[in-house]
Structure formats: C-alpha cells, structure tokens
Write an enzyme that holds these catalytic residues in place. Structure first.
Site, PDB file in Angstrom:
ATOM      1  N   LYS A  65      -4.646 -12.161 -24.809  1.00  0.00           N
ATOM      2  CA  LYS A  65      -3.437 -11.930 -25.587  1.00  0.00           C
ATOM      3  C   LYS A  65      -1.986 -12.247 -25.490  1.00  0.00           C
ATOM      4  CE  LYS A  65      -0.334  -7.023 -24.244  1.00  0.00           C
ATOM      5  NZ  LYS A  65       0.589  -8.561 -23.922  1.00  0.00           N
ATOM      6  N   SER A  91      -0.732 -10.116 -30.345  1.00  0.00           N
ATOM      7  CA  SER A  91       0.946  -9.350 -29.397  1.00  0.00           C
ATOM      8  C   SER A  91       2.072 -10.614 -29.823  1.00  0.00           C
ATOM      9  CB  SER A  91      -0.190  -9.043 -27.826  1.00  0.00           C
ATOM     10  OG  SER A  91       1.236  -8.797 -27.304  1.00  0.00           O
ATOM     11  N   SER A 105      -2.315  -3.490 -16.329  1.00  0.00           N
ATOM     12  CA  SER A 105      -1.690  -4.910 -16.204  1.00  0.00           C
ATOM     13  C   SER A 105      -1.454  -5.268 -14.493  1.00  0.00           C
ATOM     14  CB  SER A 105       0.006  -4.640 -15.929  1.00  0.00           C
ATOM     15  OG  SER A 105       0.916  -5.362 -15.121  1.00  0.00           O
ATOM     16  N   HIS A 151       4.472  -9.821 -26.990  1.00  0.00           N
ATOM     17  CA  HIS A 151       4.424  -9.288 -25.398  1.00  0.00           C
ATOM     18  C   HIS A 151       5.345  -8.445 -25.403  1.00  0.00           C
ATOM     19  CE1 HIS A 151       4.242 -11.903 -21.428  1.00  0.00           C
ATOM     20  NE2 HIS A 151       4.896 -10.308 -21.418  1.00  0.00           N
ATOM     21  N   ASP A 159      -0.822  -5.322 -30.921  1.00  0.00           N
ATOM     22  CA  ASP A 159       0.278  -4.256 -30.284  1.00  0.00           C
ATOM     23  C   ASP A 159       1.236  -4.776 -31.203  1.00  0.00           C
ATOM     24  OD1 ASP A 159       1.285  -6.485 -28.234  1.00  0.00           O
ATOM     25  OD2 ASP A 159       0.035  -5.369 -26.805  1.00  0.00           O
ATOM     26  N   GLY A 201       1.926   0.147 -25.940  1.00  0.00           N
ATOM     27  CA  GLY A 201       2.378  -0.300 -24.593  1.00  0.00           C
ATOM     28  C   GLY A 201       3.680   1.037 -24.579  1.00  0.00           C
ATOM     29  N   ARG A 202       4.831   0.214 -25.088  1.00  0.00           N
ATOM     30  CA  ARG A 202       6.056   1.263 -24.776  1.00  0.00           C
ATOM     31  C   ARG A 202       6.098   3.005 -24.817  1.00  0.00           C
ATOM     32  NH1 ARG A 202       8.961  -3.172 -26.395  1.00  0.00           N
ATOM     33  NH2 ARG A 202      10.340  -4.136 -25.246  1.00  0.00           N
ATOM     34  N   THR A 258      -3.403 -12.740 -20.826  1.00  0.00           N
ATOM     35  CA  THR A 258      -2.063 -13.293 -21.052  1.00  0.00           C
ATOM     36  C   THR A 258      -1.528 -14.792 -21.216  1.00  0.00           C
ATOM     37  OG1 THR A 258      -0.867 -11.755 -20.615  1.00  0.00           O
ATOM     38  CG2 THR A 258       0.664 -12.634 -20.970  1.00  0.00           C
ATOM     39  N   THR A 312       0.905  -2.777 -19.452  1.00  0.00           N
ATOM     40  CA  THR A 312       2.971  -2.617 -19.456  1.00  0.00           C
ATOM     41  C   THR A 312       2.555  -2.283 -17.445  1.00  0.00           C
ATOM     42  OG1 THR A 312       2.547  -0.065 -19.433  1.00  0.00           O
ATOM     43  CG2 THR A 312       3.678  -1.437 -21.048  1.00  0.00           C
TER      44      THR A 312
END
Lengths: 336, 336, 336, 336
Positions: free
Chosen positions: A201, A223, A72, A225, A257, A280-281, A122, A44
C-alpha cells in the site's frame, strides 16, 4: 487529500444510452475472495477514538455487507477479538516491515491464526510525514490512549518492558519500529514466512509497481496515505493508470484509495483500471456517527450511487465499464 | 448544469466586420416546421407549480412567437387541453419508453390525436438520478400535487386503480414505469406504432448518436437533463461537436439544450452544429414571473440578443454562422 | 513572488518506495566549499531593521549550521565586523557593478580582506523596479537609517562628502551608483580585478545564462529579485530548467531563489537542476522573530523537511534526486 | 474588458540582463507623425461628463506630451475648438460610416479643415451592443446632455430640425445614422473623398485585417470597443498576433487598445507586433480626477513604467523589443 478529491472531478463521464441495466451485477472478487461490491475498507488507525467498539464495529459492518476490511496495526482490539466479533468478515491486516523482524513475524503469525486473509504492507512511511496540523495542535489523538494490543508479545523483552510502562510506551516502541532501511528485500523475506497474499500500500508510480511485482506481491494498493505523508505528491486517481499500465499482464491486482467520496468516483477508478476502491475517512465518519450502522450506511450510500452510475452510463456488469467512458476534462478544456 | 453554463464561456467569438447586416434572417425550420428563430422550449415537469396556467401559458407563448414547445409527460393539462389553448402552436411531447408498452402507446395515440407534431423520448433516465438537493430538502415539488392527467387511461386497470388512490399514486405509477431494461429496440418498436417524427433527448456521445440514427430517429437533442441525472457528465456544448460529426450526412437533425442563457450561447451552439437550441430553466423563470407574457419576454430577450450577435459578427443569415467564428479559449490560452 | 511560490505547487512529486533511507546524506559543496545542506541564505537589505544584530546574527546562524550567507551591500555592519562576529562562517558579498569603478574595487578589496569567499553581482537592477507598495506607503524602510558602512571609503571625496551629510546622503550616493550602462564587459573587468569566484544573480533565461558563462562567471543564481523588480516576470522554478539546460557541461554552477518555503520546494529545485537553493524572506522572518536563533530555526525547519522529503521519496543521497521524480502538474492535468 | 486585462497577465516577460540601457529611446512615429512614446489616446465619448473642459483638456495633455489623441464623434466641442485649444496637438477624429453619406462627408470636411490628421472609422458597431449595465441603470450618461456639436450642419434639414428639438434629438439622430448595411465598400468610398489616412478600429481577426488592407486603409486599431459591444469576444492582446501576421508586409500599421493599464502591458503589445497602444478608460480616470493634468499624469505613469520595463528587460530602443521576450504562460504551465 484535497487534490485526490479534486482530481476525481477532472474526469468526466461519457454515458451510453438505452442499455438494458435492470439487472446490474457488481459483485466481484478481490484476491479471489467474493465481495458484494468493489468498495472495501482502508486501514485507519485509532478507530477506538471514533467509537468504543472501534474496529470490531467496522468489521461487523464489513461482514454484514460482505466486503473486505483492512485492520490497522493501531487497532485497539486484537486480531482474535476482531475476528471473533465478525467471524465471517473478510479481514486483512495492515502493518509495516518492522525494524525487529521478530515483531513482524509475531504480528503475521497472530493475524494468520485469527483467520486474516491477507497482509497489507504500508510502504510509504519509512518515517512519519510532516503533519503540520498535529504540530499546530489542530487535532492530536492522545497517544497515551493508543492501545497497541496486537504488539503484546510476552516473549519480547522490549515489548514486555514497554507494556509495563503503559500504552504510550508501547506506542512509542511501535513507532520506533518503523524502519528507514527497508527495501523490497523485506517483501521477499515476508514472502518466505507467510502463505498469505501480500498487498503493498502506497505505490504511486509505474516503476515502484514493477518493483513490487518483482518482489512477489499479490496486489498493489495505489495510495497517498490520505495525503498525510508527503506534500505535493500526485493524486491517486491520476497515478492509477500509470500503475495499471506498468504491470499489465502480471496478474497482480491493482486497487486504489484516496479521495473516493461518491459512487461516480468508484466508477471512474474502475474505468481507469482499479479492481476495487478502498474507503478511508468516510468509514471513520460513519463509525463516529453511528458505529456499525454508520459504517454500513456509508458503504450503502456509495454502493447505491455506484449502482446508479452504472445504470445511467448503460453498464449492467463491471466488464461494461470501459476506459473510454471516462475522459479527462482536458479533452474538452483544450482543443488544440 | 453549472458546467454547462461555464462551458459556453470557454468559447470565444471571432466577429467579422463591415458586413451588410441590416436584414438579418433567422427564421428556420425544425423537422420541416418553420420557426421564427432557432430557440425552442425544452420539456420541464410541473409547470403548474410555476403558474396556474402552466403548460397552457407556455404553449400560448410558443404559439405567439411561432416556435416549438416540447410538453413534458408531467404536464398538468391533457395534450388536448394544451392544444386547444394554443391551436396554432407547434407542440411536441416528451415521454419515456414505459415498462408497459400499452401506456406508451396510449400517450402517443392521444398526443397524435391532439395534433402534436413529434414525440421526444428521454433516453438518459432509465432510473431517476441522485438528486441530493431533493434528498436534503432544499426544494421538493409536492409529489401529491402532480396531476399526471395524460396518463388517465380508463381502460388500464392499474391506472384506474392509481387514479382512485389519488394523484400521488399515479405519480408513483408513472415513475415506476421508467424502465431500466430499455434498449434501442424500444425506439424501433416506437417507429412501428407512430408516423410522428422521433426525437431522442439525452445523447452525449458520438457512439450513442450513431446508435440513435441506426434505430431510425429523426433528430437528436443533445442534453444533460439539466445536470440532474448524472454527476460529472460532460457539458452539452462540449459534447455537441462530437455528436454532429458522428452522424454527419445522415440527415438526422441535431439540437442541444443545457446552459443556454444568452444570445451569444445560441450563436455558439449553431456555429458548432446545432440546428436549434432549446431553453429549459429560463422558460420556467419567465413563466413563474409573468405567465405567458413572461415566457414570451424570455424568448424575446434571447432572440434579440441572438439577432444582435449576428449583427455584431457580420452574419445576415443563419448560413453565415460558421464554425470558424467560434473558437475554444484554449487556442488563446495555450500557445504550445 | 506570489507566482514564484505558486509555481512550486505546480510540480508534483513522484516518490519511490522501499529504499534504504536510514542514512540520508545531504551535505554538498557550493563553489567547492562544503555546506551541511543545500539551503543557503540570499542577500537581503536592511537586516538591521529586523534585529539590532542584523547581518551579524544571520552570519552566526549560517556559521553555526555550516551554510553560506550572502551579505547584502546594504548591511549595517562592515564586512570585517560581520566576519569577526562569525569567523568560521562561509560569507559571500552581494553588490552591483557601480558607476564609479573605484567604488566597486573598494568594496571587493575590503570584502576579500575580510575573508569573504565570493562576489555576487546583482544583474537585474540597472534601475530600481517600480515598487508600488512603497509608493503607496504600505511599507517603507526609513532610508535615513540605512547605514551603508561598507561604502565608507576615506579616499573617495564624494563618499567623504556624503558621509559628512549623514547616512541618507550615502544611501542616495549608493543608489545613484547603480548604472544602466552596465554590460557583460563589466563582469569581465571584475574578473580581472579579483581572484574571488563571481556569481551573477538575477538571470532568468537560457540566453542570459550563456552570456554569463561567456563572461567568465563561476555560478549563476536564478532569481526574480523577490518579485520586486519587474511585474510579470516568469517564476524562478519555471526558469530554472532552461538555464540549467542552456549551460550544461560548462562547469558553471546554477542556484535559485524565489518562493522557497518548504522542504519539498528544495527537493523540486534540486531535481530540476539547482545545486542549492537560497532563502530570502524566510530568513528575515526568523531574524525578526528571534535573531540568530530564529534564523537557525528557519534553516532547521526547511532542512528537516527536505530530509523528510528525501526519506519519503526514497533518496539517501543528493544524486538520488532525479528530474523524473518531479513532474509538472500539466502532465496530469492535460491528457491530450 | 475584464478578459482584455486578464489576457495581459497571461504573458510573461523574459528579461535580458546587463545591456546598456542608460539612454532609452522610445519615441516613434505613427502614420509618419513623430510621437514621444508609443502610448496614444483612444476615442471615448462624453469626455465633457468627466471634466468641463473635456476633449480640450485631453487634447492639451496630448499636445503637451506630444502624443496622438483620437477625438470621439461624441465630443462636446467642435473639431475647430479642440484644435484651437491645442494647436500643436496631433489630433485624429473617430466616427462611423453614416447612413447619410452627406453627414459623413460633412464631418470629414470639418475635421480636415480643423487640421485633424487622420480619420478613424469604428467598424465594430453596426448597431449598439447589449449594454446590460445601462439597461439595469447601473450608470447611464444623461443622453439629453450630449452636445453633438460636430454634427451641426446648417445645410442639412434633418439636422437643423434635430437641433431645434434640442441635444437629445441630435443624439438620437446620430445614433440612428449608424448603419447595419455598411461594408468595406464604404471604406473605399471614404478613400475617394479624403486625402487623410484612414484607420479602422475594431478589427479582431486576420481575415478582417486582410479585408481592411484590401479596402485601402492605412492602419488597423485592434480593439474590442472596451468590451462593450459583444459578449465573449476574444481579448485584444490575444487577437493582436493574428492580425499582425495576416497583413505582414502590407505596410499597414497595427495598433491595439483594450486592457492596457501598465507599462508592462505596453511592452507586451509592442513585442507582439503593435506599433503603439491606445489608452481608453485610464484617460477618463485622469481627466475626471484632475483635467488636463490628470491626463498627463496617467500618460506619464504608463510611459515611465514602460521606460522602466525597457530598462529591466535590457532594451534601449524599440527595435530591441522582440517577440521572444514575451512568452505565453502556457509555455510554463504546460510541459507536454
């Protein structure tokens, strides 16, 4: 993201009773590296906004609990500084395939030297998605405060010039490096310049997964995103089985994720074929709340819930978690 | 639990018209014991918090209406006291297979002596589930007031010591006795030490039901533990048909609890193969509201609604309740 | 209309990763005319109520961005005036088959002379639908202010008389010209009196589409008339695939309107077989907000979102948009 | 009832375009009697509470618009008075098969003499359903004001006695006459004592419909008793196709009530096989609002909406309404 969370609820657990579950074993390996539990940390951006120690604090939490952290490309500390802060942490780094191959190479080289163990590319952001919340001013991280320190290549004149113009200029430079011309050939090129395992990802379909395998990746992180790139994309837990099935037997690992909030979510993802999940979050929430300790707390809560789920479904090791123990609600909602 | 309740709504009734339903017969037998109606009482802990007479009041209501009550291991009165309060009540007792087999044996022996008719083993709680409401302080029964009197074994030094330290210590001892190592072998062992019929409570799949039958149980109570053990588990009324089908012909009886609130719910459960339903929360509501009378009132309301449902669907005896009279809503919602 | 919007949400995107999408090409042709993007403007009555320049402003926006505008028969400016205001605009005109064939012919002739490129016949309004909102006074455009200037035929005595009695009289005359006796023969008659391509607007089933093709139309606009004609009609995006399939190979183009609000909606419509979408209400919102510029802004927002959707799904040209990239949510919601 | 209304929404219309619908013909016959439109009046008790003229006002509205009214056994006026108030009305009367056959015979005889055209037997109320709203006091019609005048049989000593004790006594007598022993033999007995056509109201399954046909009925009214008898029963529009299919070819007519609120509902019911629909609650709303005129207004609104629906779906006569023009939403919601 909302749908990623809701999608988990659509799967129901089918518990087994009276199994000896006193000694539950959920350590595993991810790309050959041992982790204490199948719950890792997604990349992140801007962790420095959540806590002054940012990625260093998160890395220490990962080190302390023995799991993987993906750093990240928007970290405010250099790969080296993060690595020094948590010397035993299992660190991977996330970036894009940049327009200027020299930038890509520079980042890879420095991460390698700092002891990072894998490169995560990514692939779902050839351009930045339409983030309405940002446009409407709901929340906008102050771009001028993004310290993109890992891009500080003194030999790159454009970067030298950007640095001279301050952080926002470097942020703009990095954003501009996203390329819409990139193809799987870029992955092959990357394969040629590094010995590190490559993780892609952002894959959401079986076809993309097959292309990834053909390009020589070592793992796929399913993912969406964080739901921030494309409206109306399918939920990751729904996409997972198709990806797993498409590359079965290839030896390439599959992770996921998106929407993982509870230990039962981890269980469902593993039952449907993921080797590990990434958070993540929730990591950011922990980080903002109490720095390194907050991140540890979040990981411990989800780990303990996962352990409890294993106990209550009669699983004492990860191999006991079978696809048959998770069933889509439609099998009960529809009786045709 | 919410989904257990909602799941009932997903089944629709298909009534038959113009049947002679003046004389509706719904008394039945459960494990060979005659009951007035197929609505019994599930075990619930801490009834003493709802009414000072607690389990004694509930037992009297069961006696008065001639149905079965399952007494929780967390009753605040001894098996004997409850039995004396309602000498003609049909009482079963619920417990776990405890870590210390002597504890298990002690409880069984005392219940047998007190005239209890069956032992109900909870199999979905090798550990206590993740009760977020409790953690967040929404509601927490005061553990120190749990009088676990049925555990008072003077010959057990650990229990003697716990008693000396007060009720909370005994509660903690009992909780600690939950074992995560238990398997179906424990049921077989139990089979060897008691002549009482054995009921397992908490089975949710056909496979577990088959294992239960193989372990020698007399009946299976399909249950989700009031939705308090495992998030995202399937609804009991949805699980019921699979369990019934899996052990068809075995002679083992199948019951269910979870979400039963109305007489139509009872009808649906019976149509889908349950021999009787058990009520949990509604009993506590009645008990808290008006003690023994409150429990009776709840049972009478559900009984009368069930009787009415039989009348309005053209059933004059339990055998008239056929699976074809209950249909999943998807047969109307989907017309593929 | 609500369901038209909701229906789009029921389709999920399956993005492809790592395609070269730097140069996205989304200009296309509609009835042979080149347009900059597959987003055109549906006819809406009374644009003069939204902006004093009304249809002229909309036409200028269409001209400026190089897309098609369908001018409603209820425009407050003559075909000629609109055409003069935006001489390079690609203009089509919408009307009904009127009771008095002379009226129909008059409108067609004048539109042809003004350089309009196609005639769009509304086929879902043999009578005006039951508009409860209007009846309840929620919103009612002032009929007496409808300046139906394109009907001003000096050679038609009824129209002369209506004009003499003011605009409301002409509005009533025009409304009265809607005929409930019209059949596909009317389309064939129209085919005989004009060289312009004929588009029928309002088809919702495969059968009607086949009839349209047999009647000799050039294109079909799948439409639910903004949800204002018939309660409970099916959503246009749901109807689209059936229409496309029914007339496959006929060479007749298929478009759709109804509920298109985002770039992802455009993508979904194209994936399901539409050659272009048309926007209705959003155009009026832009027009009311900022006249010509507002219309442009709306078109640009949707265009840019569409372009972004192409990038994020790995499409660099319209042919890359495949049906397999859009999947109905039921494929994930139901796992039978 | 809520589900009866919602169920209609689950069916979508598939309109046909460009049909000559100028002359829409929707008069039909019901049991051989011509009616102006396929919208009749269901029996509802206690119309006198809605309007002082009650059933007489409703009958006049039915007469004026030339449709059928079913008079409830709980009318406050005698069959004769109602008949005199609306001498040309097409009147049917609703009752149960009463415990005392003499009562049944008395009511039939008097209705026949008053010129009533059919007898409607309610078959879904062997007992009164569990009306929670009433129990909770939400709304309870004052039973003592029920003037059950059609029961005034001077030769029946029980009734004479009840009359002497006031209206409430007679109401209780009538309620007590509901029998739970009734079977299809009662219909056969009725067949023997009257030449009137017999309609059974309350059938919801194909099996019951076949039994009705075998018992010699002339028509079946698919009904859920306004949702007031049995919780969780299936919606009438969902039940309709099964009933129609079960007795196809028998010559017995099928009607439906329950949840009909709009002209599109009428259309859907006819497409799915009903010969006519019946309106219940909406009639009471009209009656309470403006007596006879209110009832007429309600009928006219629904009729006009139905006529409009025919126009907008391309139907000019009732035979044009095909099953293929109504599709269950699941055909669009699910794409398996």
């Amino acid at each position: 993201m909302e749908d990623c969370k809701k999608a988990f609820k659509r799967y129901r657990l089918r518990p087994r009773m009276l199994r000896d579950v006193a000694n539950r074993q959920f350590s595993t390996s991810v790309l050959g590296h041992p982790v204490s539990f199948p719950i890792c940390i997604s990349p992140t951006a801007g962790q420095g906004f959540a806590d002054i120690e940012g990625d260093k604090a998160t890395a220490k939490a990962a080190e302390s609990l023995n799991t993987i952290m993906i750093v990240s490309n928007c970290a405010f500390f250099t790969y080296k500084d993060i690595s020094l802060a948590a010397p035993n942490a299992m660190l991977w780094f996330q970036m894009h395939l940049y327009k200027d191959r020299a930038v890509t190479r520079f980042l890879v080289t420095h991460a390698e030297r700092a002891g990072f163990k894998a490169v995560v590319i990514t692939v779902d952001a050839p351009v930045i998605g339409n983030r309405r919340g940002m446009k409407r001013g709901v929340m906008m991280a102050p771009r001028e405060k993004y310290r993109m320190v890992n891009y500080y290549d003194p030999n790159n004149p454009e970067i030298r010039s950007a640095i001279a113009n301050g952080d926002i200029s470097l942020w703009e430079y990095a954003t501009d490096q996203l390329v819409t011309t990139e193809t799987w050939d870029g992955i092959k090129w990357l394969r040629g310049i590094t010995k590190l395992p490559i993780v892609v990802k952002g894959v959401l379909t079986g076809n993309s997964a097959i292309e990834a395998v053909q390009a020589g990746v070592d793992a796929i992180l399913v993912s969406a995103h964080g739901g921030r790139q494309l409206d109306g994309v399918l939920a990751t837990i729904d996409a997972l089985p198709e990806v797993v099935k498409a590359i079965k037997g290839s030896g390439v690992e599959v992770y996921m994720d998106g929407g993982v909030r509870m230990g039962t979510d981890v269980f469902k993802a593993l039952a449907l074929g993921a080797r590990t999940v990434f958070l993540g979050r929730p990591i950011l929430w922990g980080l903002a709340n109490d720095g390194e300790n907050g991140v540890k707390k979040v990981l411990e809560i989800v780990r303990d819930e996962f352990s409890l789920t294993m106990a209550l479904t009669g699983c004492s090791k990860l191999d006991d978690i079978k696809a048959s123990m998770v069933v889509h609600e439609s099998q009960y909602l529809s009786k045709l």
